[in-house]
Structures are given as C-alpha cells and as structure tokens.
Design an enzyme around this catalytic site. Structure first.
Site: not given
Ligand SMILES: Cc1cc2nc3c(=O)[nH]c(=O)nc-3n(C[C@H](O)[C@H](O)[C@H](O)COP(=O)(O)OP(=O)(O)OC[C@H]3O[C@@H](n4cnc5c(N)ncnc54)[C@H](O)[C@@H]3O)c2cc1C
Lengths: 438, 245
Positions: B138, B151
């Site tokens: 990501s 995250y």
C-alpha cells in the site's frame, strides 16, 4: 453513506436516500431504520421514481455481479442479479448466444430487467424478459429465501416479474438465451411519411423481420403527422460470420456536465441526427450500435440540463382506437411548444408474460422525451396519461414520474393481488405515489 | 502467469484480477475464509473461461497450514508459476493505539502471514527458476502517518521484505511485483467518504496485470500516486511531524 439520488430522467429529485451495497448473495438483508424502507437498486436506468426511495435505503447491487454458470451447449446462464446485460453479451455472443429480449440500453442489471420485465424490438416474437427466465432466488426482509420458477413458488415468480423491486431482493437468476450465428445484425431503414405509412411497413415487416422499431419526427404536423424512419432487422445468418464488419471502437464520448438549457435544442437535435444518419445505411452492422445506439455517448441524459427530463411511454390497443390515440398524442405533443426530442414507436404482440404487473400488451407503444420545463411539461404528460387511460392503454412505470393513483389502478388490474406479495419492509417513491400515500 | 495461487480471493482487488486471469484462460487455486463467497468467485472464474479453478476455504491466520497449502495448490494445478497475495485488514488505528492486541492482529495478517506464505513460495519458484510473486502492499507503507501508522507499518515492512526478496530471486529469474494501491473503492473502505483519489478495483486489477506483463518491480496504482508519494517522502521529518496527516 448518503448518495446522489439517481434515476435516468433526474426528475423527480428525492432526498435522504442511504445506499446499502449488497456484495454477496448469502448476506442477510439489512433491517430498515425506524420509519424507513428498503428498495433494490440496479443501475438507475429507470427514468422516474420507481427506482428511488425518498428517505429510505437503497440496496445497491453493483457488486452482486458474479456469473454462476453458463452451459454453451444449452444456452442456460446463471448469474447474480447485479450482472449487467452488457456483461452477459460480452460473455456469450462469441460463443453463439444472445439475450432473447434486450432494452435500448445494455447498462441495466438482470435484477432491474426482471423487476421491470423489460422488452425489446422483438416483443411480437418473443415477449418480455420474464418469458425467458427459468428461475431466480428471492430474499425477503423476514430472512426467508425462495427459489421461484414456473414450477416452484409460482405465485412469487409471477409477482416478482414486473414487480418493481417490491417483493424482495432477487439475488440470482437463471436465463435461457437464444442462439445466434455471429454478433452481427442485418438491418434496413425505410422512411415513411405518416402513421399510415408506419402501419403498412409494420404489416409488411413482422413476418420476415424479428426486430422492428420506428423513430418518429415529433415536430411534423398535419399531413406529415407521424412521419419517420422504420428500422427492421434480423440477426445475420451464418454466411456473414466471416466477412462481417469489425466491431465498433468504443467512442469514449461522454457528456461531462449538465448542458445549460439554451444549448438543448441545437445540441440534442444534432446529436440525434448523427445517430440516425448512421442507421440509414442498409446492411450488416455489429449488434452494439444496432441495439444500443445511445450507449455510445455516456450520460447523454445530461444533455437535458440539470432539470432533467420526463419520459412518457404508453401502449395503446391495436386497430383504429389505438391509431386514433397515437395521432392525438402526437398532435398534442407537436402543438405543445415542447416537442419530444426522441420519439420511438414500437409494436407489441400478444405473447403473454408470467408477470402480473408486466407492462407490455398487444398494440402500439409510443415513447416521448420531454425536457423538464416544470408545470407546463407535467400538464402535458398528465394529459397524455389521461388519453392513454381513456382508450384502455397503459403507461410504463419504468419511464413514469407522473401517473396518478387512478391511472395506476386502471392500468394494473392485478395490483391488489400483487400488493399481498409486497415485502412489508420494502417500498419506493413510485409505490407510495401511485398508492396515494404521499 | 498461467497457474496461479490467489490468497484472499474474495477481496475486491483479487476478484477483479481473477476475472482478468480467467478471461486469459489461466488455471487458478483460490483461497479465502468464507466458503460461500469463495464459491461465488470460483464459479464466476469458471464461467469466464478459466482453464481450471480449485477453491479452498481457509483462514490464512492459521500459519501452520501455509506450507501444505502451497503444496496442495501446486499438486491441484499440476505446477505453479504465479501467486497473488491480496489478503489484508485495515484494522482500527484508535483501537491499536489503546491495545497492542489490535496492533499485533494487523501485523500478523498483513505482514507475518505474507512472510509465512512467501517463504515456501519463494523457495519453490527459486528452485524451478521461474515464477511471479505479486503482493498487494500500500502507499500507506511509504511513510508513517498518525492516522494509520499501524496499518502503514505492516505494509511498510512488507514492502521492505519484498525488496529483499526481489534482490535475492532476481538471479533465478523470479519476478517479485510490489503493488502499491492508493484508495480503492472496496467494501474495506465502504465507510470512507469517496473523493477523486479513489480508484475502482477493476482499474487496479488492470494495472496489476500490466505491471506483471511489463516485468515491473514496483507499481503505484493509479500511477499518480508515484509523484504524490515522492513528495510525501521528501518532506523533512522536522516538518512532517507537525502535520496532521
Ligand atoms: C436509454 C434507455 C433505453 C431503454 N429502453 C428500454 C426498452 O427498450 N425496453 C424496456 O423495457 N425498458 C427500457 N429502458 C428502461 C430500463 O430497461 C429499465 O428501467 C430497467 O429496469 C433498468 O434496470 P436497472 O438495472 O438500471 O434498474 P433500476 O432502474 O435501478 O431499478 C429498476 C427496478 O428494478 C428493481 N430492482 C433492481 N435490482 C433488483 C433486484 N436485484 N431484485 C429486485 N428488484 C430489483 C428496482 O427496485 C426498481 O424497481 C430503457 C432505459 C434507458 C435509459
């Protein structure tokens, strides 16, 4: 998540809708919030308020889009209800299959096609979409699940076809496709100078052509009332499979924003003539521009400006009564000073649909598009609605934003039987309107 | 990629990629937790033309299964030349700040489980001197931000791991593709307000296969994220720590 209220005509505008995406068939339905209700929502290609639910929730099916099986030997296709007709055609045409009934846009979902029991230019031959359904699953707000078919749960099957999304959520469906030799159409276009000319061409064509439809020049009056272009076509026979024209390049054209009201006349009429110019030449054509000429310009509805537009589509009985009504409707529209820009005339046959609330019945169907000019437009449409009711015709809920409770009652004799199958947690702006409940 | 193991096959990005692979006639071994959802994805892939589709319902947080899973997939497809790792969780930053338990869960699923799966896969591909490993990381892994650094850390660690793996496997002719999507409109982000930066899973999937076909090592999807992340990485820490990002 709050979302833009959307139906294709962008009238009426409703507020306070919440989208609840449904992603998996196995998911339980959400319970509606206090005082609210649920309504399935496909791609919002209905024009009026039958796919809207003011102050309620929309169960959006965009992600309910899995194919569940296709047998290229029998043409039986099973898929989830958010699969689009475009997706189906792209999967099956190269394998020699085609949808038996297609509306004028491929951007509709299977669920939406069932709930409006859509029809195409071959209604005389094959009837509606619902005729070709083998089974589907219906999920209700009480958690019950039913597989419905002509054999199993037949009453639910018949209530849900044309049932306007009110009987529950269709999660998947199984369709019988029809064979074709290739993805091409063999078509011809003939000009006619008035309604009599249309009727004559219809009589001559229905035997030999599966698809017939006419575009009518709504500005013509008097001697020329009802003049237009007649399109007739068949799927191309096998010998054309090899020397066929190449499929069209996607135009990628899109209307990026709302047109100001002023641009309306020039722009829409010009766009329109261009479309028809393409269809003039006789011969072989890929199925896409044949069936879905408008789809090549995305969001063409924005051409009508932010006020949207009102479509009126009715069917009137065959024979003199119907023809007189067509003339009257065309005449009123031509004299209203608010001409319809896209006027389409079709013939329906008497192939029955299983759906109690299905719209088509034998006769002539006329669809008119009016830019929304407020009260004047509504008055005109209300008058056309009354004319239709007087001759025992019917107005199409998928295209409607105006019909009165009285008209609804006259058009749909099975409505009380149908109402018993409506899910208590489901409702729509249309349903409340035609039931006279706000 | 002709024989592909797909982990987290019911995720929106994986599903969209599976559809493209199926249309190319690939053979697929699909793994996800919910068996009913997995079955829908498998049927969809079969209908769209996959040469062969096997599905196994499995919780990938069960690391003990990973090695045998790779073996089962290889046996079922008669070989393996590709893997797509697409499982992951967004986690809850606030909860993670309050309790390490939540942080560990995010790290386990997004980082450790990927490492545990990539170990047998890398060894197998290295030995056969062929194959492509595609892993969804990501943009959030490019720099830690207060709003989602747990995250971000799980994905950042993953990106670094993949760099090393790529370096190790390059001589064997094995490709490692790090995919760095920005915001994607999926059920994982259903609660987030959408803006122009959101991409569709379909667009991301097309970008993934384009990167694989072109032999790219690392791809930002959509590619406007590459300059954006370059800028974000270039902000001096002294300034960055005062920003509300
Ligand atoms: C350019 C254009 C041309 C058209 N031409 C034709 C034509 O030739 N013939 C014709 O018949 N129609 C035609 N239509 C109308 C269109 O086919 C119908 O309105 C169709 O139902 C729209 O499908 P949708 O998926 O967009 O559904 P929506 O418009 O979003 O919803 C339609 C109805 O279906 C219900 N519904 C949707 N999904 C489900 C589900 N999963 N379960 C239960 N109910 C559900 C909704 O509640 C709603 O009542 C045309 C529309 C356009 C824009």
């Amino acid at each position: 998540m709050a979302m833009e209220p959307k139906s294709w005509g962008r009238y009426p505008r409703v507020s306070g809708q919440k989208a609840h995406p449904v992603t998996w068939t196995s998911e339980p339905l959400p319970m509606p919030p206090e005082g609210g209700s649920l309504l399935p929502h496909g791609l919002g290609r209905s024009y009026g308020d039958s796919c809207l639910n003011e102050g309620g929730s929309l169960l959006t099916t965009e992600r309910l889009d899995h194919f569940l099986g296709f047998d290229p030997a029998t043409g039986v296709l099973r898929c989830e209800s958010g699969v689009t007709l475009d997706g189906i055609l792209r999967l099956v045409t190269n394998q020699g299959w085609f949808l038996p009934a297609t509306p004028g846009t491929k951007f509709v979902t299977v669920g939406g096609a069932i709930a409006n029991d859509v029809h195409g230019k071959n209604h005389v031959r094959v009837g509606t979409f619902g005729r070709h359904l083998r089974r589907f699953e219906l999920v209700r707000s009480d958690g019950s699940r039913r597989v419905c078919s002509p054999e199993e749960n037949r009453d639910w099957f018949e209530a849900t076809i044309g049932g306007l999304g009110l009987t529950g959520l269709i999660t998947w469906a199984e369709l019988q496709l029809r064979r074709v030799s290739n993805p091409y159409m063999h078509q011809e276009t003939i000009a006619f100078s008035n309604l009599e000319g249309f009727l004559k061409l219809t009589r001559e064509s229905l035997q030999d052509f599966e698809y017939t439809v006419a575009w009518v020049d709504s500005l013509a009056r008097g001697r020329h009332l009802g003049r237009g272009l007649f399109h007739r076509a068949n799927h191309a026979p096998p010998q054309f499979s090899s020397r066929a024209p190449s499929p069209p390049r996607l135009s990628g054209l899109a209307v990026p924003f709302d047109f100001p009201g002023l641009a309306l006349n020039r722009v829409s009429v010009a766009a329109f003539n261009a479309l028809h110019y393409r269809m003039r030449n006789q011969g072989l054509m890929h199925y896409e521009p044949y069936f879905f000429p408008l789809d090549s310009v995305h969001h063409w509805n924005r051409i009508y400006g932010s006020q949207g537009f009102v479509q009126f589509q009715c069917v009137v009985p065959p024979g003199d009564v119907g023809v007189a009504a067509l003339k009257e409707i065309l005449d009123r529209s031509a004299h209203s000073g608010m001409p319809s820009f896209l006027t389409v005339l079709k013939t329906y046959g008497d192939v029955p649909s299983p759906g109690w609330m299905s719209f088509p019945k034998a006769g002539y169907s006329l669809a008119l598009d009016f830019a929304n000019r407020g009260e004047r437009t509504y008055q005109l449409v209300d008058e056309l609605d009354r004319l239709t009711r007087e001759v025992g015709g019917r107005v199409y809920p998928a295209k409607d934003s105006r019909m009165s409770p009285e008209s609804f009652a006259a058009y749909f004799p099975e409505r009380e039987r149908f109402a018993q199958y409506v899910d208590p947690a489901f409702s729509s702006s249309f349903w409340r309107r035609v039931r006279g409940a706000g | 990629m002709k024989k592909v193991l797909v982990l987290g096959a019911t995720s929106a990005i994986a599903q969209a990629t599976v559809r493209l692979l199926a249309a190319r006639g690939a053979s697929l071994y699909l793994v996800a937790r919910h068996s009913e959802r997995l079955e829908a994805v498998a049927q969809d892939a079969r209908t769209r033309g996959a040469a062969r589709v096997e599905a196994e319902a499995l919780d990938l947080d069960d690391f003990a299964q990973h090695e045998s899973l790779v073996e089962r997939a290889t046996a079922a497809l008669g070989g393996l030349d590709g893997a797509l790792l697409a499982h992951g969780v967004l986690g809850d930053q606030e909860r993670a700040q309050r309790s390490y338990g939540e942080t560990e869960k995010v790290l386990r699923t997004n980082f450790l489980s990927a490492v545990s799966l990539l170990t047998p896969l890398a060894n197998r591909f290295e030995a056969q001197r062929a194959g492509t490993l595609v892993v969804i990381s990501s943009v959030a892994g490019d720099r830690g931000r207060q709003s989602n650094y747990v995250y971000g850390a799980s994905k950042g660690a993953l990106s670094v791991f993949l760099q090393g793996l790529r370096n190790r496997l390059a001589p064997a002719g094995v490709a490692v593709v790090t995919v760095k999507p920005g915001f994607v409109d999926t059920p994982m982000t259903a609660a987030v307000k959408k803006n122009a930066l959101f991409a569709s899973p379909e667009a991301v999937a097309r970008g993934i296969l384009r990167a694989v076909d072109a032999g790219q090592d690392e791809v930002y999807l959509p590619d406007f994220w590459r300059p954006i992340m370059f800028l974000i990485r270039s902000i001096p820490e002294r300034v960055f720590k005062r920003l509300k990002l």
